[in-house]
Design an enzyme around this catalytic site. Structure first.
Site, PDB file in Angstrom:
ATOM      1  N   ASP A 404      10.865  -8.811   7.708  1.00 16.33           N
ATOM      2  CA  ASP A 404      11.035  -8.630   6.286  1.00 16.33           C
ATOM      3  C   ASP A 404      12.543  -8.516   6.049  1.00 16.33           C
ATOM      4  O   ASP A 404      13.312  -8.419   6.998  1.00 16.33           O
ATOM      5  CB  ASP A 404      10.317  -7.344   5.890  1.00 16.33           C
ATOM      6  CG  ASP A 404      10.412  -7.083   4.414  1.00 16.33           C
ATOM      7  OD1 ASP A 404      10.522  -8.066   3.659  1.00 16.33           O
ATOM      8  OD2 ASP A 404      10.394  -5.911   4.016  1.00 16.33           O
ATOM      9  N   PHE A 605       4.549   1.124 -11.911  1.00 17.14           N
ATOM     10  CA  PHE A 605       4.771  -0.099 -11.144  1.00 17.14           C
ATOM     11  C   PHE A 605       3.508  -0.436 -10.354  1.00 17.14           C
ATOM     12  O   PHE A 605       2.830   0.429  -9.837  1.00 17.14           O
ATOM     13  CB  PHE A 605       5.919   0.128 -10.161  1.00 17.14           C
ATOM     14  CG  PHE A 605       6.275  -1.083  -9.368  1.00 17.14           C
ATOM     15  CD1 PHE A 605       7.259  -1.948  -9.821  1.00 17.14           C
ATOM     16  CD2 PHE A 605       5.618  -1.370  -8.192  1.00 17.14           C
ATOM     17  CE1 PHE A 605       7.586  -3.073  -9.098  1.00 17.14           C
ATOM     18  CE2 PHE A 605       5.927  -2.497  -7.457  1.00 17.14           C
ATOM     19  CZ  PHE A 605       6.918  -3.351  -7.922  1.00 17.14           C
ATOM     20  N   LYS A 629      11.313  -2.714 -16.734  1.00 16.18           N
ATOM     21  CA  LYS A 629      12.250  -3.045 -15.663  1.00 16.18           C
ATOM     22  C   LYS A 629      11.439  -3.737 -14.577  1.00 16.18           C
ATOM     23  O   LYS A 629      10.313  -3.340 -14.293  1.00 16.18           O
ATOM     24  CB  LYS A 629      12.843  -1.745 -15.122  1.00 16.18           C
ATOM     25  CG  LYS A 629      13.745  -1.894 -13.947  1.00 16.18           C
ATOM     26  CD  LYS A 629      14.092  -0.521 -13.399  1.00 16.18           C
ATOM     27  CE  LYS A 629      12.937  -0.002 -12.545  1.00 16.18           C
ATOM     28  NZ  LYS A 629      13.111   1.346 -12.041  1.00 16.18           N
ATOM     29  N   THR A 736      10.524 -12.879   2.877  1.00 17.77           N
ATOM     30  CA  THR A 736      11.005 -11.904   1.898  1.00 17.77           C
ATOM     31  C   THR A 736      10.444 -12.195   0.520  1.00 17.77           C
ATOM     32  O   THR A 736      10.052 -13.318   0.218  1.00 17.77           O
ATOM     33  CB  THR A 736      12.548 -11.889   1.866  1.00 17.77           C
ATOM     34  OG1 THR A 736      12.968 -11.081   0.774  1.00 17.77           O
ATOM     35  CG2 THR A 736      13.104 -13.281   1.713  1.00 17.77           C
ATOM     36  N   GLY A 737      10.412 -11.164  -0.265  1.00 19.19           N
ATOM     37  CA  GLY A 737       9.945 -11.338  -1.630  1.00 19.19           C
ATOM     38  C   GLY A 737      11.073 -11.768  -2.558  1.00 19.19           C
ATOM     39  O   GLY A 737      10.857 -12.026  -3.731  1.00 19.19           O
ATOM     40  N   ASP A 738      12.294 -11.882  -2.030  1.00 18.54           N
ATOM     41  CA  ASP A 738      13.446 -12.212  -2.866  1.00 18.54           C
ATOM     42  C   ASP A 738      13.439 -13.657  -3.326  1.00 18.54           C
ATOM     43  O   ASP A 738      12.694 -14.486  -2.841  1.00 18.54           O
ATOM     44  CB  ASP A 738      14.728 -11.970  -2.076  1.00 18.54           C
ATOM     45  CG  ASP A 738      15.047 -10.507  -1.987  1.00 18.54           C
ATOM     46  OD1 ASP A 738      14.719  -9.791  -2.945  1.00 18.54           O
ATOM     47  OD2 ASP A 738      15.579 -10.082  -0.951  1.00 18.54           O
TER      48      ASP A 738
END
Lengths: 1111, 369
Positions: A404, A605, A629, A736-738
């Site tokens: 990750d 969230f 956000k 990755t979640g990016d």
């Protein structure tokens, strides 16, 4: 106790069973029933709070433990053989004696289990007797013990005390009816969480006449639902009102709760012991054990040649002994018996002590791994932890690593870096300089000295008219639950780093301009931006702790590091979050004014929405404002007005994590109608979560954007570690979640991407690639790429990627994660958790927990290599040893008419395996060191070459070697004593001695590094053999018929022939090692070459490594 | 199973430190001890087996083994051994009739004589052996079929061990000594005569003392009862079925050599390791330093033929042998030492060549990619 009819008892038991099994439980207060018979207690069916984690009871220990142990097939095998030995026609040894080895093994294991169980018992007892306060008839809280707590009691917990059972929170000392708890004992999270009193409830224990209806106990720590029927209306409560057993109450003077679950608490139900993983080596080992069984059967069938031998006899010789009735078995029947006799005789071909030894070796290996100072992290004071205890050697077999990004490659210590407001970029150049310097401590002075001067504004303070309203806002955002170092329980994301935001001058000017002009009560995007940063989060402000922050003793307890970073950023610009209660947020403006926002709702969230919102009422404008956000892509799709992607892309390219902050003004009408839906969702007991989420989505539309960028710094030595792992032949994938841009940037930064053969794939594409028809091609493509980078993937996809690669390519996979991708960690062969800043879930689910990514290098390259080669060599040696020894008996069968005679005293045979030759291989498996750690780290390529220590061929070569050695050890003495007057057991003595020497010298050759321990154990084993055998031969006149080896060794040791036979047999047995020697000289393996380098002195070695590297 | 509960404490899910969480307590670093043992840095000797390092060993082995081998070989060659098969398988063999007409129940012993010639004189003490071939004294059930505590004069004299079955009791009387080994005691009698040049037979004195292990005779085997009257001691027992006389009458000539401590019996009870074996029968002691113990010439072996071997295709031999420090004649060990020594020497040379060719290169080894 009064007598009750059995029928009544049974009826009661059945009723209890039914009550426990029901989906919903009705609980009432115990108070009215106090002092009554147990039979009259309404909650009697539910278990009391006493815990018992022991596996065994004193009386049933032996049967239960045996039952446990017989789950292992090998134990059954050996017990079966021991029983077989009780049948007179087939027994090879005295029946009682044959039981000894298995009894020793079983009792050793039982003793260890008993000791562990006793420790559990002690800790249970300590826990059960911990004092607590229970409300009693005397209208006050009485001191009782944890084990006295029953469902339906009212329990009071004071500050810093641990909650004894799952409590429904009814009352707290806090004026806002909240109670702060720390769940470190449950999930390792050290930040404070809030729990709120069940709404609309007045605490009067005596008048508590309602019925609490709650669900059946389950193990979900983040979910609970119940409602009360105080005869009036249904008031629901969820996890936000539940104090879990094991939590610690903090910052709250005292709290009182109603016990809903005792014993069946969520923490207890979550505690399902350690996982059992079978290592690759162990699977191979089991296959080889099966080969041994086949070999054994083949040898026993040869033994049944008895049949041919018998038939060749012309008459009945005097040495054939008939049975007691004088009848002699026919050849076929006697061959049949011989087969079983041979199985008993040759049983140790399947090494009885192998499994025990393997476990001992693994314990030793884990001891060394956890004690390695290089894997110790000073900062968090944490050692490397091994959670799965039997897959250490798999660390040396890794071919693919899935990592990750956040918290794994990076620190996960977020720092606010840049922001973009209304299309203007504020680059915060000063911060970049700071990050580059990377010396946070020395920069502390700089941090706050630029605080904007308070400006007078026309804003007035609005007195808050907060009406108590049902609220569920404090549902802990559970995605990024988090921890700051395990040891520093008093710091949660408040290390100096996050606070280091040096305000951008341009932005400061903008703010002061906006502030001065906002007298007109107009909201300004700049002010909104910082208000959003300060408000839109779940950060808890704690003041009760020591004065760690200088001027203002504020401490922020955030559940995720980015929240903390944003709050600190807002603070740097003068927007200080002062207090947060479930109903309000107090923010101090740069002007010095305190604004109290009424919090109408918090949309927490969740990983589906990837965003959170807070709905507040502005104290001045009275507008309903929704601040949201979230991740940029989660927000972009909701934007009412299109927004230039430019800055976000630019941030991503710099490797910054981007977050978007939005604002939306909700009209009163919309709010009212939404509120109805929301209420309905909250009160629902079924599908509550889904409904709540739906309502959240409903509101989060048409937002307008404010943006920000946050930096997450790479951990130290990440590029170096990744380089080394790749040189070791391991493929490293980053999932990755990016955004792709961020991911690629990080990829370059950590030197993952310097090759051309790079595959970057995003989540959506991945979904397609993983579809069944494309899977093969995807795997094929990925195999050809040097690096693979998957971005914007969900946790579920991560685990699917791991699973697909693992299954399609049949490779050993390792997953590293620093947060909570439990799925991925569990999908891989080895899961490694990084106990860093965020998320203990990964660590909890992992097999090994480390504190820094760079530790992976030593863990794999050194410990993995060592553990694997050590264990592999030890196992091979074990097989070799047993085959070599047992074959002596086998060859003898050709000279005793396949009758199953052993020429070695049986006690000595047992001792040979249990004592004389057992310690050296275990020591070998724990301590051998083929190549030094420095060299393994310096030349990562050695990792790959070390992976072939235990293969099909090495196993069979060693078996062949064993056959050769046993032939030598048998036939040299045979030829030397042929046609002499030597008797059976005298003949066995040189054989036993020769094989002891051969077996130990064989190991000596295998041992690569001789330390004091090695010498002591090896020489000790030889000494032990002679001392024990001499003593035994001096004592045993008639103790062990028929061998009774009285004075045999003594007379042998007085005979020079004995030494001559031993000497030559040992030399000839070990002669094939010459090939080994020649190979080492002519074509040395990389390991041998590395060992040559190892002998150079360190500086010279460095030189060599460097020189070699330059190629 | 064992490993899985190694750190059971942490896994039990107990809130650790239920009572002491708030307490101040000295924070002790969990940093592992930096000791050589725990950090796996104990000083170690790290030998690498290469041609260069092991070749001295090969030369040393060669240099030691070859002389040992020559010594053994010479010693073995100096041992004089004479062996004669008297089984009587062939028609022309003197014991053919005895061998054919055998029955355990024969009351009149069958006798036969075998003539032989010693070409060389036997100088030192001569050991006289009987040898049996194809006799599996090491058969599992045969080996077990004895009662050592009975033989040790223990209580089981009248209640022998079950291992002795079916030779445990005969006609309800316990057998002493019980078991198949004792039952099949070798009972041929061998006598040796030297034929003078004038044709007269001179009996050669055969010593029957000292043929068994000292420890067997004095520790392992003991007569029951302790009284000198063996008939009394063995009262209530019966002889093994195949025996002609009871155990206390085994040696009429020497009352000290009767019962369980009869040396012929003790020797027989030490079961042979291999199916072809010899057992010491008598010793011919050297009388004077001037005359050889057994001068060369003609001899006659008189056999009282009692022991059947044809039922298992066995052979019976009489062996005369002088003895050395290495026991009887066996050239194997000497040859083996010489061979292995030579091989090692040869390998040493090969390794020397390899060492010169390759080992120097190793130190500048580059690790292959």
């Amino acid at each position: 106790m009064t007598w009750r009819s059995p029928l009544a008892l049974m009826r009661d038991a059945l009723r209890g069973q039914r009550a426990r099994d029901k989906e919903l439980r009705n609980l009432v207060s115990n108070l009215p029933y106090e002092g009554l018979d147990k039979a009259k207690q309404p909650n009697r069916h539910f278990p009391s709070n006493a815990i018992k984690t022991t596996k065994y009871t004193l009386l049933l220990f032996i049967p239960m433990n045996l039952f446990e142990q017989f789950h292992r097939l090998a134990n059954i095998y050996f017990v079966g053989l021991a029983i077989l030995n009780f049948i007179p026609v087939v027994n090879a040894f005295q029946p009682e004696v044959a039981l000894i080895p298995i009894c020793v093994i079983l009792s050793l294991t039982a003793m260890k289990d008993a000791w562990e169980d006793f420790r559990r018992y002690q800790s249970d007892r300590k826990l059960n007797n911990t004092p607590c306060l229970i409300y009693s008839k005397e209208k006050q809280f009485m001191e009782r013990r944890w084990k006295d707590v029953r469902v339906g009691d009212f329990v009071k917990v004071v500050c810093n005390e641990i909650v004894p059972a799952d409590l429904l929170l009814l009352h707290t000392s806090d004026p806002n009816s909240v109670c702060h708890i720390e769940t470190a004992n449950l999930d390792g999270e050290t930040n404070l969480k809030q729990r709120t009193v069940v709404s609309g409830f007045l605490f009067e224990p005596e008048s508590f006449t309602g019925v609490v209806v709650c669900e059946k106990p389950n193990n979900n720590l983040n979910h609970f639902k119940c409602y009360e029927k105080p005869d009036k209306e249904r008031a629901g409560a969820g996890i936000e009102s539940l104090l879990l057993r094991g939590c610690t109450v903090r910052n709250t003077d005292h709290a009182v709760g109603f016990v809903v679950y005792a014993h069946e608490t969520k923490s207890m139900l979550n505690n399902n012991g350690s996982r059992y993983k079978r290592s690759k080596l162990e699977r191979k080992l089991n296959i080889d054990v099966i080969f041994c069984v086949i070999l054994l059967f083949a040898m026993c069938l040869v033994g049944a040649l008895h049949f041919l031998w018998l038939q060749a006899l012309p008459g009945i010789p005097p040495y054939l002994v008939p049975d007691s009735s004088g009848h002699l078995d026919g050849p076929s029947l006697s061959s049949f018996y011989t087969f079983f006799t041979m199985i008993i005789l040759l049983q140790i071909l399947i090494p009885i002590s192998l499994y025990v030894s393997v476990e001992l070796v693994k314990i030793g290996q884990i001891f060394f791994i956890t004690n390695d100072t290089d894997l110790f992290d000073e900062e968090t004071d944490s050692r490397m932890q091994c959670k799965a205890l039997n897959i250490t050697e798999d660390l040396g077999q890794i071919e693919y690593i899935f990592s990750d990004k956040t918290g794994t490659l990076t620190e996960n210590k977020m720092v606010f870096r840049r922001c973009s407001i209304m299309g203007t970029e504020y680059p915060h150049k000063e911060n970049i300089r700071l990050a580059v310097l990377g010396e946070p401590e020395s920069e502390e002075e700089v941090i706050f000295n630029q605080r904007p001067q308070s400006l007078q504004t026309g804003w007035s303070l609005d007195a808050e008219d907060t009406t108590p309203r049902d609220t569920t806002q404090r549902r802990g955002s559970r995605h990024r639950s988090k921890v700051a170092g395990i040891a520093q329980s008093d710091v949660a994301f408040s290390s100096p780093l996050e606070t280091e935001v040096i305000p951008d001058k341009k932005l400061l000017q903008q703010i002061s301009r906006a502030e001065s002009s906002s007298g007109s009560r107009k909201t300004d995007p700049y002010l909104d931006f910082f208000l959003a940063l300060a408000i839109c989060n779940t950060v808890v402000v704690s003041m009760a702790t020591a004065q760690r922050r200088r001027s203002d003793n504020l401490r922020y307890e955030a559940e995720s590091p980015d929240e903390a970073a944003l709050v600190y950023a807002a603070k740097a610009y003068g927007f200080i979050l002062l207090a947060r209660t479930p109903d309000s947020v107090t923010v101090r403006l740069p002007s010095g004014e305190d604004l109290v926002f009424k919090v109408l709702d918090t949309l927490a969230f969740d990983s589906n929405r990837k965003r959170m919102s807070v709905l507040v009422q502005h104290p001045i404008t009275k507008e309903y404002v929704l601040y949201t956000k979230g991740a940029d892509y989660a927000i972009m799709e909701l934007l009412g007005t299109p927004y230039a992607q430019h800055h976000l892309d630019c941030y991503a390219k710099e490797g910054l994590r981007t977050l978007c902050v939005t604002k939306k003004v909700v009209s009163a009408k919309v709010y009212e109608s939404w509120l109805v839906d929301r209420q309905r969702a909250l009160a629902a007991i079924d599908n509550r979560e889904e409904l709540i989420m739906d309502t959240a989505v409903q509101l989060e539309t048409n937002l307008s954007l404010l943006a920000t960028g946050i930096e997450d710094r790479l951990q130290e030595n990440v590029p170096d570690t990744i380089m080394a792992l790749r040189e070791a032949g391991i493929q490293v994938w980053v999932l990755t979640g990016d955004k792709p841009e961020t991911a690629v940037n990080i990829g370059y930064a950590c030197r993952l991407l310097e090759e051309e053969d790079l595959l970057v794939i995003d989540g959506r594409t991945l979904t397609m690639a993983l579809s069944p028809d494309l899977q093969e091609r995807f795997v094929d493509l990925a195999k050809r790429c040097r690096s693979v980078l998957c971005c914007r993937v969900t946790p579920l996809q991560k685990s699917r990627v791991v699973k697909v690669i693992r299954e399609k390519l049949k490779v050993m996979t390792l997953a590293v994660d620093g947060a909570n991708d439990v799925n991925m960690i569990q999908a891989a062969d080895i899961g490694i958790g990084i106990s860093g800043q965020e998320g203990m879930q990964a660590v909890m689910a992992s097999d090994f927990a480390i504190s820094r990514f760079r530790h992976l290098k030593k863990l794999l390259l050194v410990h993995g290599h060592w553990c694997y080669t050590r264990l592999a060599n030890m196992i091979i040696y074990f097989f070799y040893k047993n085959v070599a020894y047992v074959n002596l008996l086998f060859w003898y069968q050709f000279f005793c008419g396949f009758s199953g005679t052993a020429m070695i005293d049986y006690w000595l045979m047992i001792f040979f395996n249990l004592f004389f030759t057992s310690a050296p291989p275990v020591m070998f498996g724990i301590m051998d060191k083929d190549v030094s750690a420095e060299l393994l780290l310096g030349v990562p390529e050695l990792y790959r070459t070390g992976q072939g220590a235990y293969t099909f061929s090495t196993f069979w070569v060693s078996i062949l070697d064993a056959f050769y050695q046993s032939l030598v050890c048998f036939f040299i003495p045979y030829l030397a004593y042929q046609d002499s007057d030597i008797d059976i057991f005298t003949f066995g003595t040189p054989l036993n001695t020769v094989s002891l020497f051969t077996i130990l010298l064989h190991l000596s050759i295998e041992i690569k590094a001789w330390t004091v321990v090695h010498w002591v154990i090896m020489l000790g084993s030889v000494a032990l053999y002679f001392v024990v055998t001499l003593a035994y031969s001096a004592i045993c006149v008639t103790c062990n018929p028929p061998s009774n080896p009285y004075w045999i060794l003594q007379s042998q040791m007085a005979d020079p022939m004995f030494y001559l036979v031993c000497l030559i047999s040992t030399v000839v047995a070990l002669l094939p090692y010459t090939f080994h020697v020649m190979r080492n000289s002519i074509a040395p393996s990389p390991i041998v070459q590395a060992r040559h380098l190892d002998r150079l002195d360190p500086s010279e070695r460095e030189q060599w490594i460097k020189e070699w590297r330059s190629f | 199973m064992m490993a899985s509960s190694y750190n059971a404490k942490e896994e039990d899910g107990h809130p650790s430190g239920a009572s002491g969480h708030g307490g101040p307590g000295v924070v002790k670093s969990k940093k592992p001890d930096n000791t050589a043992f725990k950090q796996q840095r104990l000083p170690a000797w790290q030998p690498i087996l290469t041609a260069g390092t092991v070749l001295p060993a090969f030369f040393v082995i060669g240099l030691i083994f070859i002389p040992i081998g020559i010594g053994l070989y010479v010693t073995s060659n100096n041992i004089k051994e004479f062996e004669i098969d008297y089984t009587g398988v062939n028609m022309d063999s003197p014991c053919y009739t005895c061998a054919k007409n055998f029955s355990w129940n024969n009351t009149t012993p069958c006798t036969c004589s075998v003539d032989f010639t010693l070409k060389q004189p036997f100088e030192s003490n001569v050991f006289m052996y009987y040898g049996l071939s194809n006799f599996y004294q090491n058969h599992r059930r045969y080996v077990k079929s004895r009662d050592d505590s009975q033989l040790n004069g223990g209580r089981s004299l009248t209640d022998p061990s079950k291992e002795c079955e079916p030779y445990r009791k005969n006609d309800e009387l316990p057998i002493a000594p019980c078991g198949a080994i004792a039952n099949s005691l070798f009972n041929d009698t061998l006598e040796l005569f030297h034929i003078d040049s004038n044709g007269s037979r001179n009996a050669i004195p055969l010593v029957k003392k000292g043929i068994a292990w000292w420890t067997d005779k004095h520790v392992k085997f003991r007569n029951p009862g302790g009284n000198s009257n063996l008939t009394q001691a063995f009262l209530g027992t019966t002889k093994p079925v195949n025996w002609r006389k009871p155990v206390y009458e085994l040696d009429p000539s020497d009352p000290e050599n009767n019962g369980f401590i009869n040396e012929d019996f003790i020797v027989w009870m030490r079961t042979a390791a291999l199916p072809t074996f010899r057992k010491l029968y008598r010793i011919i002691q050297k009388k004077s330093s001037t005359t050889p113990t057994l001068p060369s010439g003609k001899y006659t072996l008189d056999i009282i033929y009692n022991y059947p071997v044809l039922s298992f295709d066995g052979r019976k031999r009489m062996i005369l042998s002088t003895i050395s420090w290495m026991g009887g004649k066996n050239p194997f060990l000497g040859i083996a030492y010489i061979t292995v020594g030579s091989i090692c020497f040869f390998l040493g040379v090969v390794l020397l060549i390899i060492h010169h060719k390759y080992d120097t290169r190793n130190n500048s080894a580059d690790i292959p990619n």
